[in-house]
Design a protein around this motif. Structure first.
Motif, mmCIF file in Angstrom:
data_model
loop_
_atom_site.group_PDB
_atom_site.id
_atom_site.type_symbol
_atom_site.label_atom_id
_atom_site.label_comp_id
_atom_site.label_asym_id
_atom_site.label_seq_id
_atom_site.Cartn_x
_atom_site.Cartn_y
_atom_site.Cartn_z
ATOM 1 N N SER A 92 0.835 -1.207 0.000
ATOM 2 C CA SER A 92 0.000 0.000 0.000
ATOM 3 C C SER A 92 0.868 1.255 0.000
ATOM 4 O O SER A 92 0.558 2.239 -0.682
ATOM 5 C CB SER A 92 -0.915 0.011 1.223
ATOM 6 N N ALA A 93 1.963 1.213 0.744
ATOM 7 C CA ALA A 93 2.857 2.369 0.800
ATOM 8 C C ALA A 93 3.512 2.618 -0.558
ATOM 9 O O ALA A 93 3.653 3.772 -0.987
ATOM 10 C CB ALA A 93 3.912 2.147 1.884
ATOM 11 N N PHE A 94 3.915 1.549 -1.245
ATOM 12 C CA PHE A 94 4.494 1.726 -2.583
ATOM 13 C C PHE A 94 3.476 2.365 -3.527
ATOM 14 O O PHE A 94 3.830 3.219 -4.352
ATOM 15 C CB PHE A 94 4.975 0.377 -3.149
ATOM 16 N N LEU A 95 2.237 1.927 -3.430
ATOM 17 C CA LEU A 95 1.190 2.514 -4.265
ATOM 18 C C LEU A 95 1.023 3.993 -3.946
ATOM 19 O O LEU A 95 0.915 4.823 -4.854
ATOM 20 C CB LEU A 95 -0.137 1.813 -4.000
ATOM 21 N N GLU A 96 1.019 4.311 -2.678
ATOM 22 C CA GLU A 96 0.740 5.688 -2.251
ATOM 23 C C GLU A 96 1.841 6.650 -2.679
ATOM 24 O O GLU A 96 1.567 7.792 -3.061
ATOM 25 C CB GLU A 96 0.556 5.713 -0.727
ATOM 26 N N THR A 97 3.094 6.201 -2.605
ATOM 27 C CA THR A 97 4.190 7.133 -2.915
ATOM 28 C C THR A 97 4.598 7.091 -4.387
ATOM 29 O O THR A 97 5.404 7.908 -4.819
ATOM 30 C CB THR A 97 5.452 6.785 -2.093
ATOM 31 N N GLY A 98 4.089 6.132 -5.144
ATOM 32 C CA GLY A 98 4.546 5.970 -6.519
ATOM 33 C C GLY A 98 5.876 5.255 -6.579
ATOM 34 O O GLY A 98 6.683 5.472 -7.492
ATOM 35 N N GLY A 99 6.099 4.362 -5.623
ATOM 36 C CA GLY A 99 7.363 3.623 -5.561
ATOM 37 C C GLY A 99 7.478 2.518 -6.584
ATOM 38 O O GLY A 99 8.534 1.891 -6.702
ATOM 39 N N ALA A 100 6.410 2.263 -7.319
ATOM 40 C CA ALA A 100 6.449 1.262 -8.388
ATOM 41 C C ALA A 100 6.116 1.934 -9.708
ATOM 42 O O ALA A 100 5.123 2.648 -9.802
ATOM 43 C CB ALA A 100 5.450 0.144 -8.115
ATOM 44 N N GLN A 101 6.969 1.714 -10.711
ATOM 45 C CA GLN A 101 6.653 2.257 -12.036
ATOM 46 C C GLN A 101 6.514 1.110 -13.024
ATOM 47 O O GLN A 101 5.438 0.552 -13.162
ATOM 48 C CB GLN A 101 7.709 3.281 -12.453
ATOM 49 N N CYS A 102 7.606 0.664 -13.673
ATOM 50 C CA CYS A 102 7.439 -0.458 -14.606
ATOM 51 C C CYS A 102 7.134 -1.752 -13.863
ATOM 52 O O CYS A 102 6.526 -2.665 -14.408
ATOM 53 C CB CYS A 102 8.662 -0.631 -15.493
ATOM 54 N N GLY A 103 7.575 -1.843 -12.617
ATOM 55 C CA GLY A 103 7.212 -2.986 -11.789
ATOM 56 C C GLY A 103 8.193 -4.145 -11.783
ATOM 57 O O GLY A 103 8.022 -5.074 -10.998
ATOM 58 N N ILE A 104 9.205 -4.109 -12.640
ATOM 59 C CA ILE A 104 10.121 -5.250 -12.693
ATOM 60 C C ILE A 104 10.876 -5.428 -11.375
ATOM 61 O O ILE A 104 11.041 -6.536 -10.879
ATOM 62 C CB ILE A 104 11.119 -5.089 -13.859
ATOM 63 N N CYS A 105 11.301 -4.338 -10.780
ATOM 64 C CA CYS A 105 12.052 -4.450 -9.528
ATOM 65 C C CYS A 105 11.152 -4.578 -8.319
ATOM 66 O O CYS A 105 11.620 -4.889 -7.223
ATOM 67 C CB CYS A 105 12.954 -3.232 -9.331
ATOM 68 N N THR A 106 9.858 -4.294 -8.501
ATOM 69 C CA THR A 106 8.975 -4.094 -7.348
ATOM 70 C C THR A 106 8.824 -5.319 -6.445
ATOM 71 O O THR A 106 8.909 -5.180 -5.215
ATOM 72 C CB THR A 106 7.602 -3.575 -7.820
ATOM 73 N N PRO A 107 8.608 -6.523 -6.987
ATOM 74 C CA PRO A 107 8.495 -7.663 -6.064
ATOM 75 C C PRO A 107 9.737 -7.824 -5.190
ATOM 76 O O PRO A 107 9.620 -8.044 -3.977
ATOM 77 C CB PRO A 107 8.307 -8.857 -7.010
ATOM 78 N N GLY A 108 10.908 -7.681 -5.794
ATOM 79 C CA GLY A 108 12.142 -7.797 -5.015
ATOM 80 C C GLY A 108 12.285 -6.668 -4.015
ATOM 81 O O GLY A 108 12.723 -6.876 -2.878
ATOM 82 N N MET A 109 11.906 -5.455 -4.440
ATOM 83 C CA MET A 109 11.957 -4.313 -3.509
ATOM 84 C C MET A 109 11.034 -4.533 -2.325
ATOM 85 O O MET A 109 11.380 -4.209 -1.178
ATOM 86 C CB MET A 109 11.540 -3.029 -4.237
ATOM 87 N N LEU A 110 9.849 -5.062 -2.595
ATOM 88 C CA LEU A 110 8.899 -5.311 -1.507
ATOM 89 C C LEU A 110 9.479 -6.311 -0.516
ATOM 90 O O LEU A 110 9.346 -6.143 0.705
ATOM 91 C CB LEU A 110 7.578 -5.833 -2.074
#
Ligand code: FES
Ligand code: FES
Length: 162
Positions: A92-110
């Motif tokens: 939810s925090a990633f969504l709120e701040t725009g911490g995800a863009q293309c999403g490739i790194c996002t699962p690992g970042m989470l």
């Protein structure tokens, strides 16, 4: 092994990568492959609560252990699939701040964010940047990702440890 809380058995060669078992044998394609060499962090998962690169872990080292992937963060619908209306505090925090863009790194970042938050470390900018230093992002410039982790750290409900 336990994957996202479910007992799982696979009959595969012992040197098969955890990444391939997750994506191909178990259908958990949320974990991404980038470099395949332990350099980018796209494949990061939690193994007994520790952040690991799934592209570097042979499945023989996972027997009897606990794995959590990005699919294990949100709540589950009745069919057992992740329920995207029940995102966890970090998602939810990633969504709120725009911490995800293309999403490739996002699962690992989470997953890196979860490992950091579970460590109980003070969520300073410097500590967070160090915690995600093994996770590369080509899109966000990292600031919004750091903001998301700070936001999650100050949320009332903390994420699960494993
Ligand atoms: S795909 Fe595993 S670290 Fe890059
Ligand atoms: S959001 Fe695109 S690589 Fe991070």
């Amino acid at each position: 092994m336990l994957v996202n809380g479910d007992a799982v058995e696979v009959d595969v060669p012992g040197m098969r990568r955890l990444l391939d078992v997750l994506r191909e044998d178990l259908g958990l394609s949320g974990t991404k492959e980038g470099c395949g060499e332990g350099e980018c962090g796209a494949c990061s998962v939690l193994l007994d609560g520790e952040l690991v690169d799934a592209c570097l872990v042979p499945i023989c080292q996972v027997d009897g252990h606990v794995v959590r992937t990005v699919e294990g963060l949100a709540g589950r619908a009745v069919d057992g699939q992740p329920d995207l209306s029940q995102l966890d505090v970090v998602q939810s925090a990633f969504l709120e701040t725009g911490g995800a863009q293309c999403g490739i790194c996002t699962p690992g970042m989470l997953m890196a964010a979860h490992a950091f938050l579970a460590s109980g470390a003070d969520p300073t900018d410097e500590a967070i940047r160090e915690a995600i230093a093994g996770n590369l992002c080509r899109c966000t410039g990292y600031t919004k990702i750091v903001d998301a982790i700070v936001l999650a750290a100050h949320s009332a409900s903390q994420p699960p440890v494993e």
